[in-house]
Design a protein around this motif. Structure first.
Motif, short mmCIF file in Angstrom:
data_model
loop_
_atom_site.label_atom_id
_atom_site.label_comp_id
_atom_site.label_asym_id
_atom_site.label_seq_id
_atom_site.Cartn_x
_atom_site.Cartn_y
_atom_site.Cartn_z
N GLY A 33 -12.11 -81.20 29.48
CA GLY A 33 -11.54 -80.50 28.34
C GLY A 33 -10.75 -79.27 28.72
N THR A 34 -10.65 -78.98 30.01
CA THR A 34 -9.91 -77.81 30.48
C THR A 34 -8.96 -78.23 31.59
N PRO A 35 -7.69 -77.83 31.54
CA PRO A 35 -6.72 -78.29 32.54
C PRO A 35 -6.79 -77.52 33.85
N ASN A 36 -7.98 -77.55 34.50
CA ASN A 36 -8.13 -76.78 35.74
C ASN A 36 -8.47 -77.68 36.92
N ALA A 37 -8.02 -78.92 36.90
CA ALA A 37 -8.14 -79.79 38.06
C ALA A 37 -7.35 -79.19 39.22
N SER A 38 -7.78 -79.53 40.45
CA SER A 38 -7.09 -78.97 41.62
C SER A 38 -7.31 -79.88 42.82
N VAL A 39 -6.64 -79.56 43.91
CA VAL A 39 -6.78 -80.29 45.18
C VAL A 39 -6.95 -79.28 46.30
N SER A 40 -7.93 -79.50 47.16
CA SER A 40 -8.12 -78.68 48.36
C SER A 40 -7.75 -79.51 49.59
N PHE A 41 -7.52 -78.83 50.70
CA PHE A 41 -7.14 -79.51 51.95
C PHE A 41 -7.87 -78.88 53.12
N ILE A 42 -8.38 -79.74 54.02
CA ILE A 42 -8.94 -79.26 55.28
C ILE A 42 -8.40 -80.11 56.42
N SER A 43 -8.01 -79.47 57.51
CA SER A 43 -7.44 -80.19 58.65
C SER A 43 -8.53 -80.94 59.39
#
Length: 350
Positions: A53-63
């Protein structure tokens, strides 16, 4: 032990409660974001679905060497765009990554190396769940109308809608065919086979109650079913869509979940433990590699086995950011990171 139904009942009840919690906002002025990396290659994308219900999706990255970590990379690279509400899954085709955003009814497409936005798909989507690419097309499962929609992988134009008329969830492409899991939240026992040349259903496979994971290795499709009564791993020959083997787990491993195949090893979870078996084994040990703290439904909210490492997320009940722990295949902790809200998946970009 807790049953799947108990766990998912708690999940449903708590989901309503979480509407009242303030989500971490990607435009929060108190957060200082790094500049985009030169390339998001040779590493793992961690998909964070955000608060429902909140537009706070995200993507993280790790090498891959675990030395470089960056959070919220979609916003870092594309500061004028919002990823959306509930990032469900990711898929890849050539230079593109497709991010399925469930509640926002869209797919965001980015360059898989720079993560720069390339476009958005909205046409024909109905609470999309999973995506897979095959022969220049992407196939997307839609949970609210039980269909698979087909798009051109390069132009993003909608090409077809395939009616499945039953639950559609995870989707796999193998041996020139599309396989759709007709099960979700611990309920279901079937896999639908689609001929992509005609966009028609050619077979329905019965694999066992509690179906929760499907994955291809070579021309074999593996399906894990974990019910209250029993867990089993079914092997399917995709040349003729016949079951070629079934491994029944010990009674101590009912409700097995989260199958992932890395090389010649099948990993899965049961309760708060991680287990493994050889891909050709006919028996399964009920001795875990390691265990994690039990945090109700958010234990193993994300799980993957990639290149000899095991990636695990604890969603922290969706009231805090997720804790991601990376283990060796022997269970040694290699790294721990705080990621976004509700980390649900790990995707290698090599």
């Amino acid at each position: 032990m807790k049953t799947n139904m108990m766990k998912w009942s708690k999940l449903f009840a708590l989901a309503v409660l979480y509407f009242s919690f303030a989500a971490c906002n990607q435009s929060d002025d108190s957060v200082v974001y790094e500049n985009p990396l030169q390339a998001y290659d040779n590493g793992i994308f961690m998909l964070n679905e955000g608060n429902f219900g909140t537009p706070n999706a995200s993507v993280s990255f790790i090498s891959n060497d675990l030395l470089t970590f960056q959070d919220n990379i979609f916003f870092v690279v594309n500061p004028t765009k919002v990823l959306g509400d509930v990032a469900q899954s990711m898929g890849f085709y050539n230079e593109k990554a497709y991010i399925v955003v469930n509640t926002s009814n869209k797919i965001e497409i980015v360059n898989r190396h720079s993560f720069a936005t390339l476009g958005t798909i909205t046409d024909g989507l109905a609470l999309p769940r999973y995506v897979v690419a095959l022969n220049g097309k992407i196939y997307v499962t839609n949970s609210s109308n039980n269909t698979v929609t087909v798009y051109d992988a390069d132009t993003f134009a909608k090409l077809a809608t395939i009616a499945i008329n039953k639950t559609v969830e995870k989707i796999v492409a193998v041996n020139g065919k599309i396989y759709v899991m007709n099960a979700s939240f611990g309920t279901g026992s079937e896999i639908t086979v689609i001929n992509p040349a005609t966009n028609t259903v050619t077979a329905t496979l019965q694999v066992g109650d509690g179906l929760n994971s499907i994955e291809a290795k070579g021309n074999t499709l593996y399906a894990l079913s974990g019910a209250d009564s029993a867990s089993k791993l079914v092997k399917i020959n995709t040349q003729n869509d016949q079951i070629t083997g079934t491994v029944t787990f010990p009674a101590t491993l009912v409700n097995a979940r989260n199958m992932d195949i890395d090389g010649e090893v099948v990993y899965f979870t049961k309760g708060n433990g991680v287990y493994r078996m050889g891909i050709n084994d006919t028996t399964v040990s009920d001795t875990s590699i390691f265990t994690v703290p039990d945090n109700d439904f958010s234990t193993f909210y994300g799980f993957a086995a990639i290149n000899g490492r095991i990636y695990v997320s604890d969603a922290k009940g969706f009231v805090n950011k997720s804790a991601v722990t990376i283990y060796s295949s022997a269970g040694t902790v290699l790294s721990q990171k705080t990621t976004g809200i509700g980390t649900n998946g790990f995707y290698p970009n090599n």
